[in-house]
Design a protein around this motif. Structure first.
Motif, PDB file in Angstrom:
ATOM      1  N   GLY A   1       0.827  -1.196   0.000  1.00  0.00           N
ATOM      2  CA  GLY A   1       0.000   0.000   0.000  1.00  0.00           C
ATOM      3  C   GLY A   1       0.863   1.249   0.000  1.00  0.00           C
ATOM      4  N   PHE A   2       0.219   2.375  -0.138  1.00  0.00           N
ATOM      5  CA  PHE A   2       0.894   3.661  -0.105  1.00  0.00           C
ATOM      6  C   PHE A   2       0.217   4.537   0.929  1.00  0.00           C
ATOM      7  N   ALA A   3       1.010   5.256   1.700  1.00  0.00           N
ATOM      8  CA  ALA A   3       0.482   6.149   2.727  1.00  0.00           C
ATOM      9  C   ALA A   3       1.038   7.549   2.497  1.00  0.00           C
ATOM     10  N   LEU A   4       0.174   8.471   2.184  1.00  0.00           N
ATOM     11  CA  LEU A   4       0.544   9.866   2.023  1.00  0.00           C
ATOM     12  C   LEU A   4       0.204  10.566   3.335  1.00  0.00           C
ATOM     13  N   GLU A   5       1.219  10.877   4.112  1.00  0.00           N
ATOM     14  CA  GLU A   5       1.001  11.384   5.468  1.00  0.00           C
ATOM     15  C   GLU A   5       1.836  12.637   5.713  1.00  0.00           C
ATOM     16  N   ASN A   6       1.296  13.536   6.523  1.00  0.00           N
ATOM     17  CA  ASN A   6       2.088  14.704   6.921  1.00  0.00           C
ATOM     18  C   ASN A   6       2.073  14.920   8.435  1.00  0.00           C
ATOM     19  N   HIS A   7       1.222  14.195   9.148  1.00  0.00           N
ATOM     20  CA  HIS A   7       1.155  14.326  10.605  1.00  0.00           C
ATOM     21  C   HIS A   7       1.410  12.946  11.221  1.00  0.00           C
TER      22      HIS A   7
ATOM     23  N   ILE B   1       4.255  -1.110   3.125  1.00  0.00           N
ATOM     24  CA  ILE B   1       3.593   0.143   2.788  1.00  0.00           C
ATOM     25  C   ILE B   1       4.678   1.161   2.479  1.00  0.00           C
ATOM     26  N   VAL B   2       4.443   1.965   1.449  1.00  0.00           N
ATOM     27  CA  VAL B   2       5.374   3.014   1.060  1.00  0.00           C
ATOM     28  C   VAL B   2       4.850   4.321   1.637  1.00  0.00           C
ATOM     29  N   LEU B   3       5.623   4.889   2.523  1.00  0.00           N
ATOM     30  CA  LEU B   3       5.260   6.142   3.165  1.00  0.00           C
ATOM     31  C   LEU B   3       5.873   7.293   2.380  1.00  0.00           C
ATOM     32  N   ASN B   4       5.051   8.286   2.081  1.00  0.00           N
ATOM     33  CA  ASN B   4       5.564   9.492   1.447  1.00  0.00           C
ATOM     34  C   ASN B   4       4.794  10.698   1.979  1.00  0.00           C
ATOM     35  N   THR B   5       5.173  11.880   1.548  1.00  0.00           N
ATOM     36  CA  THR B   5       4.562  13.108   2.041  1.00  0.00           C
ATOM     37  C   THR B   5       3.899  13.854   0.887  1.00  0.00           C
ATOM     38  N   PRO B   6       3.088  14.846   1.197  1.00  0.00           N
ATOM     39  CA  PRO B   6       2.460  15.634   0.134  1.00  0.00           C
ATOM     40  C   PRO B   6       3.458  16.295  -0.818  1.00  0.00           C
ATOM     41  N   ALA B   7       4.705  16.439  -0.406  1.00  0.00           N
ATOM     42  CA  ALA B   7       5.723  17.038  -1.284  1.00  0.00           C
ATOM     43  C   ALA B   7       5.923  16.214  -2.555  1.00  0.00           C
ATOM     44  N   SER B   8       5.541  14.948  -2.526  1.00  0.00           N
ATOM     45  CA  SER B   8       5.735  14.094  -3.697  1.00  0.00           C
ATOM     46  C   SER B   8       4.644  14.278  -4.761  1.00  0.00           C
ATOM     47  N   LEU B   9       3.570  14.960  -4.397  1.00  0.00           N
ATOM     48  CA  LEU B   9       2.509  15.205  -5.377  1.00  0.00           C
ATOM     49  C   LEU B   9       2.999  16.158  -6.466  1.00  0.00           C
ATOM     50  N   ASN B  10       2.651  15.868  -7.696  1.00  0.00           N
ATOM     51  CA  ASN B  10       3.060  16.687  -8.849  1.00  0.00           C
ATOM     52  C   ASN B  10       4.568  16.843  -8.949  1.00  0.00           C
TER      53      ASN B  10
ATOM     54  N   ALA C   1       1.313   5.231   9.204  1.00  0.00           N
ATOM     55  CA  ALA C   1       1.647   4.175   8.237  1.00  0.00           C
ATOM     56  C   ALA C   1       1.662   2.808   8.916  1.00  0.00           C
ATOM     57  N   ARG C   2       2.189   2.744  10.131  1.00  0.00           N
ATOM     58  CA  ARG C   2       2.201   1.467  10.872  1.00  0.00           C
ATOM     59  C   ARG C   2       0.781   0.977  11.162  1.00  0.00           C
ATOM     60  N   LYS C   3      -0.104   1.897  11.508  1.00  0.00           N
ATOM     61  CA  LYS C   3      -1.504   1.515  11.746  1.00  0.00           C
ATOM     62  C   LYS C   3      -2.131   0.967  10.465  1.00  0.00           C
ATOM     63  N   LYS C   4      -1.854   1.615   9.344  1.00  0.00           N
ATOM     64  CA  LYS C   4      -2.438   1.176   8.072  1.00  0.00           C
ATOM     65  C   LYS C   4      -1.933  -0.197   7.654  1.00  0.00           C
ATOM     66  N   ILE C   5      -0.653  -0.445   7.849  1.00  0.00           N
ATOM     67  CA  ILE C   5      -0.082  -1.732   7.425  1.00  0.00           C
ATOM     68  C   ILE C   5      -0.736  -2.884   8.203  1.00  0.00           C
ATOM     69  N   ILE C   6      -1.050  -2.653   9.471  1.00  0.00           N
ATOM     70  CA  ILE C   6      -1.699  -3.685  10.281  1.00  0.00           C
ATOM     71  C   ILE C   6      -3.185  -3.787   9.935  1.00  0.00           C
ATOM     72  N   ALA C   7      -3.862  -2.645   9.872  1.00  0.00           N
ATOM     73  CA  ALA C   7      -5.305  -2.643   9.613  1.00  0.00           C
ATOM     74  C   ALA C   7      -5.657  -3.252   8.252  1.00  0.00           C
ATOM     75  N   LYS C   8      -4.769  -3.071   7.281  1.00  0.00           N
ATOM     76  CA  LYS C   8      -5.055  -3.555   5.929  1.00  0.00           C
ATOM     77  C   LYS C   8      -4.361  -4.880   5.617  1.00  0.00           C
ATOM     78  N   CYS C   9      -3.655  -5.440   6.600  1.00  0.00           N
ATOM     79  CA  CYS C   9      -2.939  -6.720   6.425  1.00  0.00           C
ATOM     80  C   CYS C   9      -2.004  -6.679   5.216  1.00  0.00           C
ATOM     81  N   LEU C  10      -1.143  -5.674   5.166  1.00  0.00           N
ATOM     82  CA  LEU C  10      -0.228  -5.498   4.036  1.00  0.00           C
ATOM     83  C   LEU C  10       1.125  -6.125   4.318  1.00  0.00           C
ATOM     84  N   ASP C  11       1.823  -6.477   3.250  1.00  0.00           N
ATOM     85  CA  ASP C  11       3.191  -6.967   3.365  1.00  0.00           C
ATOM     86  C   ASP C  11       4.166  -5.803   3.494  1.00  0.00           C
TER      87      ASP C  11
END
Length: 108
Positions: free
Chosen positions: A36-42, A60-69, A48-58
Motif C-alpha cells: 500500500g501507499f500512505a501519504l502522510e504529513n502528521h 507500505i510506502v510512506l511518502n509526504t504531500p511534497a511528492s505530489l506533482n 503508516a504502521r496503523k495502516k499496514i496492520i489494519a489492511k494486512c499489508l506486506d
C-alpha cells in the motif's frame, strides 16, 4: 454573487478498496504480496504502521504531500515487525523498480 453566503460541502465515505482486496486475497492458496501507499504529513510513521496492520499489508510506502506533482518522492518502506527502510529522495521510477525487485525476490 451573494455576499455573506455560506457554502457547505458534504463528503461521502469511500470504501477501503485495499483492505477489501487484502481480506479476499488472504483466504486464497497462492501467496500474494500486497503493498500500500500512505501519504502522510502528521505523525507519518505512526499512521503508516496503523495502516499496514489494519489492511494486512506486506509493506507500505510512506511518502509526504511534497511528492505530489513531482518526479521525486521521499519514500520510506515499512514492513511488519521490521525497521523502516528510508530510501531518501528518489525518482518515482526508481521507487517502482525497487518495489518490483522486492516483489520478484519476495523479500521486499
Amino acid at each position: 454573487k451573494k455576499i455573506g453566503a455560506t457554502l457547505t460541502l458534504k463528503f461521502t465515505v469511500n470504501p477501503d478498496i485495499l483492505a477489501d482486496v487484502s481480506r479476499k486475497w488472504r483466504t486464497g492458496k497462492k501467496k500474494k504480496i500486497l503493498i500500500g501507499f500512505a501519504l502522510e504529513n502528521h505523525e507519518p510513521l505512526a499512521h503508516a504502521r496503523k495502516k499496514i496492520i489494519a489492511k494486512c499489508l506486506d509493506a507500505i510506502v510512506l511518502n509526504t504531500p511534497a511528492s505530489l506533482n513531482s518526479r521525486f518522492i521521499h519514500a520510506t518502506i515499512l514492513r511488519p515487525g521490521e525497521k523502516p527502510e528510508r530510501l531518501g529522495k528518489i525518482t518515482k521510477s526508481a521507487l517502482a523498480e525497487t518495489l518490483i525487485r522486492g516483489v520478484e525476490s519476495s523479500v521486499l
